[in-house]
Structure formats: C-alpha cells, structure tokens
Scaffold this motif. Structure first.
Motif, PDB file in Angstrom:
ATOM      1  N   ASP A 140       0.836  -1.199   0.000  1.00  0.00           N
ATOM      2  CA  ASP A 140       0.000   0.000   0.000  1.00  0.00           C
ATOM      3  C   ASP A 140       0.874   1.254   0.000  1.00  0.00           C
ATOM      4  O   ASP A 140       1.921   1.299   0.647  1.00  0.00           O
ATOM      5  CB  ASP A 140      -0.907   0.005   1.226  1.00  0.00           C
ATOM      6  CG  ASP A 140      -1.944   1.112   1.184  1.00  0.00           C
ATOM      7  OD1 ASP A 140      -2.380   1.471   0.066  1.00  0.00           O
ATOM      8  OD2 ASP A 140      -2.318   1.622   2.255  1.00  0.00           O
ATOM      9  N   GLN A 142       0.307   5.568   0.307  1.00  0.00           N
ATOM     10  CA  GLN A 142      -0.586   6.701   0.502  1.00  0.00           C
ATOM     11  C   GLN A 142       0.242   7.981   0.514  1.00  0.00           C
ATOM     12  O   GLN A 142       1.355   8.005   1.033  1.00  0.00           O
ATOM     13  CB  GLN A 142      -1.341   6.577   1.831  1.00  0.00           C
ATOM     14  CG  GLN A 142      -2.198   5.328   1.962  1.00  0.00           C
ATOM     15  CD  GLN A 142      -3.418   5.362   1.068  1.00  0.00           C
ATOM     16  OE1 GLN A 142      -3.925   6.438   0.729  1.00  0.00           O
ATOM     17  NE2 GLN A 142      -3.896   4.192   0.668  1.00  0.00           N
ATOM     18  N   PRO A 153      -5.375  13.812   2.644  1.00  0.00           N
ATOM     19  CA  PRO A 153      -5.016  12.707   1.746  1.00  0.00           C
ATOM     20  C   PRO A 153      -5.053  13.168   0.289  1.00  0.00           C
ATOM     21  O   PRO A 153      -5.918  13.947  -0.109  1.00  0.00           O
ATOM     22  CB  PRO A 153      -6.101  11.661   2.023  1.00  0.00           C
ATOM     23  CG  PRO A 153      -6.667  12.032   3.360  1.00  0.00           C
ATOM     24  CD  PRO A 153      -6.586  13.530   3.438  1.00  0.00           C
TER      25      PRO A 153
END
Length: 384
Positions: A140, A142, A153
């Motif tokens: 993952d 981000q 985000p």
C-alpha cells in the motif's frame, strides 16, 4: 473528527450572522482526562456561559434553543469525544454548526460577534511549512499534503498501485512479495519469492519503490515540497536508493503506518517537519527587519488596516494571544481603536488576518518576543 482546509476556512471567514459564537478549548487525546470527560465538560461550561450572555442580551429564544440542541448533540456524541487532537474549535450560529479538531493547543476562548473568530486557525492557511508525507508499505502507498495544523489525503489511484504494477511487470501483491511478520511489535517483515535470496528480495522491493518514485514524480515536482517518508527503517534505506526526488527528507518516520490513524501520521511526521516548518516565516521576519526604517513596513494598526483593504500587504505578523478591539470604516479608510470589547466593535486582528489572506497576502501568528516591532501587536511588510 475534522481538520480544516482552505475552502472551509474561507467559508468561516466570510460567514455573517447577527450572532456567531466561536469557542476554542485545549483537548487531550487520551488518558485520565478523557476518561473523566474533561474535554466534554470544558465545552459544556463555555457554551453554558455563552448562552447565558446571549439570553441576557435578548437573543431570540427559538434561535438559542436551536443552537443549544446542536451543542447537546455534540456533547452526547461519545465517539466524537474519544477521538480528539490537541485543540477543538466550534463555530455556531442559528443555521450553522461546525467543529474542527486540530493539533494545536488552543487557549480556552469564547467570541460572540456578527462574525466567526478565525485568527487561531490562521497558521493552517498561510502556506508556510507545507510538506508531503509518503506512507509506504509493500502492499500500500498513501500520499498526504500537510502543514503544521492540517493533513489532507491525496488521491494517487491513477499512479499507484495499478500503474505501478504495470511498470514492475507483475502483480506484486500476489506473486512477487509473499510476506509475513514474525512476532509482535512490528519486527522486520520476512519476504519470500522469486528465488528466495535476500538479494533478489531487496531488488524486487527496490524495483517497486522505483516505480513509486517515478509514478509520483510529476505530482511532487509541481510544488517541490519536502517529502517525509513513513515506513519501517529498513524499507527506507531501500527507498532512498530508488528515489530521484530532490526534496526527500533524509530522516524517516520509523514504523508501520497501519499502526497510526490520520492524526497519528500527522503527529509523528510533524516531529521531523518542525525542523524546517518556519523557513518562510523567518525569511519574512528578516526582510521586515532589513526594511524597518523604510516605507515598506508599518507597525501602526490604522495604516495597516487601510493597506490591507488596498491589497498592499505582502506579509502580516499578528501577535498570538493578543487583541485589538475597534472598528474599521472601509469607505472612509478610518480605524477606531477601543480599550475593550463592546457590542459595537470587533476584533481588528481577526479582520486584518482574514482580509490579508483574502487579498493574497501571508499571515503569521507569532509570539510577542518574535514581533519585529514589539510595541505593536501588528506588523506589516508591504508589497508596494
């Protein structure tokens, strides 16, 4: 829980009503104070006091009841009070109610006027110290944009993981890197796959990280902000080998990002970011000092207020935990300063700060000892 963004700040700054209530309290993230509902009780006390003032002034009962109901709903929200940051801001009017939890220790304060009191939120809007956070795991990725008081985000779905899988040449989630973590406490992850040798495993990770680097390159280079990476230390050493971004911060937030919520990611990254957060502010302070004997600066509130509305302010320095009460007549460009708050005046520092931002200037909320000209609570550096 809500942190503030630029759109929400502008909404607050531009909101007008016969009665606007702004309440700020310091909050605790956990521990005994949370168990004893200290945060909840503090807000309840300040709203009770504010509602009594409104009632004494003859504020319409139905509108007061509407506002009280919103506060009661918030006070009854157990989940809300279990997830706090360092400070809570509440903005209420008969037809408006919003809360913001921020990583800043507000002093307890209540402001009742025809506008909301946004001065304590200014640091989140001045653009100083913005940086990116890359939360990095094998499975993952981000990306966040952050400042001292905010974290947002960033949607990078078109860059990772789908595009990265194509660049790597195989499905890294299912085929390349089968992994398991031994023991508890976030020990080093063991990887098995494609030959099983440590060298092959590192090369596969590096190939993936190189794809991450390339996938984010165009986005990161738009603003060239410092990039802080949050991952386990041994992964960061590999990422540094793959990285080509010139503004990568050499210190890692060591740990597993899955162990932190959004505010936790921000808090841990901020410990590293604080070393460079004030770079722009310090540069403006130095420029003010260099030009302090010229017409390019002023510490006179009346001159500053007029210059703000003319769009002449490059940078405004306002003293934290200080206030100037009065009125400003935009048509006459005239400032009246009072000794204390009354029903007829408002915070000139609040007005100055939000108007400077509206006109494209910078605002810094700073301690009194940092003010270039300490005899004044406002100092301004002019554009022209």
């Amino acid at each position: 829980m809500s942190m503030i963004n630029e759109k929400e700040f502008k909404e607050l700054a531009n909101y007008k009503n016969d009665t606007c209530v702004s309440i700020f309290i310091p909050t605790q993230r956990g521990g005994k104070e949370v168990l004893e509902q200290k945060n909840l009780k503090h807000l309840h006390s300040l709203w009770t006091e504010a509602s009594k003032k409104l009632s004494a002034k003859g504020f319409e009962k139905s509108k007061l009841d509407t506002m009280s109901k919103k506060f009661e709903e918030l006070l009854d929200d157990k989940d809300f009070w279990r997830h706090q940051s360092d400070g809570l801001a509440v903005f209420a009017a008969p037809d408006y109610f919003k809360t913001f939890s921020l990583p800043v220790n507000f002093e307890a304060y209540t402001y009742i006027s025809e506008e909301f009191y946004v001065k304590p939120l200014i640091p989140a809007m001045n653009g100083d110290g913005k940086f990116h956070i890359l939360s990095l795991q094998i499975s993952d990725v981000q990306l966040y944009e952050a400042s001292k008081y905010s974290i947002t985000p960033i949607d990078i779905d078109d860059l990772t993981p789908s595009e990265l899988e194509e660049r790597v040449g195989y499905d890294y989630k299912e085929k390349a890197l089968q992994f398991r973590t031994q023991g508890a406490g976030g020990e080093k992850t063991q990887f098995h796959g494609h030959g099983g040798s440590e060298r092959d495993e590192k090369d596969e990770i590096k190939q993936f990280f190189r794809a991450v680097d390339q996938g984010l390159q165009n986005y990161l280079n738009k603003e060239k902000l410092p990039l802080i990476v949050y991952c386990q230390d041994y992964l960061f050493s590999i990422y540094k080998e793959a990285n080509t971004y010139n503004h990568l911060v050499d210190e890692v937030v060591d740990g597993n990002p899955n162990d932190s919520d959004l505010l936790g990611v921000h808090e841990k990254s901020l410990k590293i970011a604080e070393k460079f957060l004030n770079k722009d502010r310090d540069s403006k302070l130095e420029k003010y000092k260099e030009q302090s004997q010229t017409e390019n600066t002023s510490s006179a509130p009346s001159d500053i207020m007029a210059a703000i509305h003319q769009g002449r302010i490059d940078t405004l320095f306002v003293e934290n935990r200080a206030e100037i009460w009065g009125t400003y007549d935009e048509d006459q460009m005239k400032t009246e300063i009072d000794d204390e708050q009354t029903s007829e005046n408002s915070s000139l520092m609040n007005l100055a700060a939000k108007k400077t931002i509206e006109m494209g200037g910078n605002v810094y909320l700073i301690q009194d000892y940092l003010m270039p000209e300490k005899e004044s609570k406002m100092n301004a550096l002019f554009r022209f």
